[in-house]
Design a protein around this motif. Structure first.
Motif, PDB file in Angstrom:
ATOM      1  N   UNK A 113       0.828  -1.198   0.000  1.00  0.00           N
ATOM      2  CA  UNK A 113       0.000   0.000   0.000  1.00  0.00           C
ATOM      3  C   UNK A 113       0.863   1.249   0.000  1.00  0.00           C
ATOM      4  N   UNK A 114       1.957   1.206   0.757  1.00  0.00           N
ATOM      5  CA  UNK A 114       2.846   2.366   0.837  1.00  0.00           C
ATOM      6  C   UNK A 114       3.545   2.599  -0.497  1.00  0.00           C
ATOM      7  N   UNK A 115       4.010   1.507  -1.115  1.00  0.00           N
ATOM      8  CA  UNK A 115       4.801   1.656  -2.332  1.00  0.00           C
ATOM      9  C   UNK A 115       3.929   1.939  -3.542  1.00  0.00           C
ATOM     10  N   UNK A 116       2.852   1.204  -3.684  1.00  0.00           N
ATOM     11  CA  UNK A 116       2.105   1.250  -4.935  1.00  0.00           C
ATOM     12  C   UNK A 116       0.721   1.875  -4.824  1.00  0.00           C
ATOM     13  N   UNK A 117       0.216   2.065  -3.623  1.00  0.00           N
ATOM     14  CA  UNK A 117      -1.147   2.548  -3.482  1.00  0.00           C
ATOM     15  C   UNK A 117      -2.120   1.396  -3.330  1.00  0.00           C
ATOM     16  N   UNK A 118      -3.249   1.679  -2.764  1.00  0.00           N
ATOM     17  CA  UNK A 118      -4.223   0.648  -2.425  1.00  0.00           C
ATOM     18  C   UNK A 118      -5.165   0.374  -3.589  1.00  0.00           C
ATOM     19  N   UNK A 163      -6.317  -6.099 -16.238  1.00  0.00           N
ATOM     20  CA  UNK A 163      -5.225  -5.348 -16.862  1.00  0.00           C
ATOM     21  C   UNK A 163      -4.083  -5.070 -15.886  1.00  0.00           C
ATOM     22  N   UNK A 164      -4.099  -5.697 -14.733  1.00  0.00           N
ATOM     23  CA  UNK A 164      -3.172  -5.349 -13.654  1.00  0.00           C
ATOM     24  C   UNK A 164      -1.703  -5.468 -14.057  1.00  0.00           C
ATOM     25  N   UNK A 165      -0.995  -4.372 -13.939  1.00  0.00           N
ATOM     26  CA  UNK A 165       0.448  -4.349 -14.178  1.00  0.00           C
ATOM     27  C   UNK A 165       1.186  -5.112 -13.082  1.00  0.00           C
ATOM     28  N   UNK A 166       0.772  -4.901 -11.839  1.00  0.00           N
ATOM     29  CA  UNK A 166       1.456  -5.557 -10.720  1.00  0.00           C
ATOM     30  C   UNK A 166       1.324  -7.074 -10.792  1.00  0.00           C
ATOM     31  N   UNK A 179       9.431  -2.407  -9.754  1.00  0.00           N
ATOM     32  CA  UNK A 179       8.633  -3.390  -9.016  1.00  0.00           C
ATOM     33  C   UNK A 179       9.459  -4.646  -8.744  1.00  0.00           C
ATOM     34  N   UNK A 180      10.265  -5.058  -9.709  1.00  0.00           N
ATOM     35  CA  UNK A 180      11.087  -6.256  -9.518  1.00  0.00           C
ATOM     36  C   UNK A 180      12.034  -6.105  -8.333  1.00  0.00           C
ATOM     37  N   UNK A 181      12.802  -5.020  -8.298  1.00  0.00           N
ATOM     38  CA  UNK A 181      13.795  -4.926  -7.217  1.00  0.00           C
ATOM     39  C   UNK A 181      13.118  -4.734  -5.863  1.00  0.00           C
ATOM     40  N   UNK A 182      11.975  -4.048  -5.848  1.00  0.00           N
ATOM     41  CA  UNK A 182      11.249  -3.878  -4.587  1.00  0.00           C
ATOM     42  C   UNK A 182      10.686  -5.194  -4.070  1.00  0.00           C
TER      43      UNK A 182
END
Length: 354
Positions: free
Chosen positions: A6-11, A44-47, A85-88
């Motif tokens: 939630x902090x990194x990408x939003x809810x 369509x989720x990128x994550x 996103x990969x390194x996180x």
């Protein structure tokens, strides 16, 4: 989602809604989500797409990702967002730490010097190598290809994720095209048959072409917005082009599917790891002097030890020559014997107890 995500990408808030699509799926029920308050289709989720890559990267020491599309269609943008996103996620979920670097023609032409900079797990983005083979000699190109197969064996083995950007599907050798994952940011009539032959999905490839035409000609793409019929001030489509999302196709062994992707600044404007790789990314961080002064005040000399450990994990060694020599001897022993890191840890715990 976890609190960290939630902090990194939003809810993401999900709810069912009926949205007419473009290719024979009208009146079906689709789940939508709100990503940092921006609506999107869950499918369509990128994550979700990048997390598939995360799972593969957590199990394999070397993987490759190809991104295909003509100029100015978002290849560099999606490469940066994927690497972020990969390194996180590899660090937060699996404790695997990665650096991010960008290589271009300068590094390819001086591949031996470039390799000397790889001292730790690294995501390497090869930015636009469509015509690299025509620029360097055949001998040098073969050397580059050989490097791709041995790149992780540099003194001590490291994990490598390769991301290749190029303009058209047949621009590079079969070896480079044989990636674990492929993303397509654009297509056209000249590329249809090549893409269909390589990836299948004739209808979805044409869908990408139609949607990108809509995006660039009207500023909107995606499913029709049902609210538009009632209120013409509403956007006619679900997505507004590049505010913040763009469209791509994501290819896995299971086939092709459309995904949306944002710019890295929208994902996380304060990532220092990405800023080191992308000079054009301006980070908003507090003063290093202030931060380190506060850290030393809080932890004393342990703060400096922690800094050395952090830098070492990123391939930046700040230990003395004797310490580095001892570390290299340990790494060589691990390679040449059946000794495991756990066995060394067991010895270390016994040593501390003496």
């Amino acid at each position: 989602m976890s609190s960290d995500e939630n902090i990194i990408y939003g809810r993401e808030e999900r709810r069912p809604v009926r949205l007419p699509m473009q290719h024979g799926t009208a009146n079906k029920k689709f789940r939508t989500a709100r990503w940092q308050e921006v609506p999107m289709l869950k499918s369509h989720s990128f994550l979700k797409a990048v997390r598939e890559i995360v799972e593969t990267a957590s199990r394999l020491d070397l993987i490759s990702i190809c991104i295909v599309g003509k100029q100015s269609t978002g290849k560099s943008t999606i490469a940066q967002s994927i690497s972020h996103v990969l390194h996180n996620e590899l660090e937060s979920k699996y404790g695997i730490i990665f650096n991010v670097v960008i290589w271009g023609m300068v590094q390819l032409q001086n591949i031996d010097e470039a390799l000397k900079t790889i001292e730790s797990n690294t995501i390497i983005i090869f930015d636009d190598i469509s015509f690299a083979r025509k620029i360097v000699s055949s001998h040098h190109w073969n050397k580059v290809l050989n490097t791709m197969t041995t790149i992780r064996h540099r003194g001590s083995d490291v994990r490598i994720i390769l991301i290749f950007n190029y303009h058209y599907t047949l621009a590079n050798d079969k070896f480079l095209r044989g990636s674990d994952y492929t993303l397509i940011t654009s297509t056209n009539v000249a590329e249809h048959e090549n893409m269909i032959k390589l990836y299948g999905g004739r209808h979805i490839i044409k869908y990408l072409e139609r949607e990108l035409h809509s995006a660039t000609s009207t500023g909107y793409f995606g499913p029709d917005n049902p609210e538009y019929k009632k209120d013409k001030t509403k956007p006619p489509k679900l997505y507004k082009f590049r505010q913040p999302f763009s469209l791509a196709l994501f290819h896995t062994p299971n086939g092709l599917r459309p995904i949306i992707y944002p710019h890295i600044k929208w994902l996380d404007p304060k990532c220092g790891i990405c800023a080191a790789a992308h000079p054009n990314i301006r980070t908003e961080s507090e003063s290093v002097d202030d931060f380190m002064s506060n850290l030393v005040e809080r932890y004393g000399s342990t703060a400096i030890s922690g800094l050395k450990v952090f830098l070492a994990q990123r391939g930046i060694l700040q230990y003395g020559k004797t310490t580095i020599s001892a570390r290299n001897a340990i790494a060589k022993h691990i390679r040449d014997s059946n000794t495991t890191p756990q066995a060394l840890l067991d010895w270390f715990n016994q040593y501390k107890g003496r």
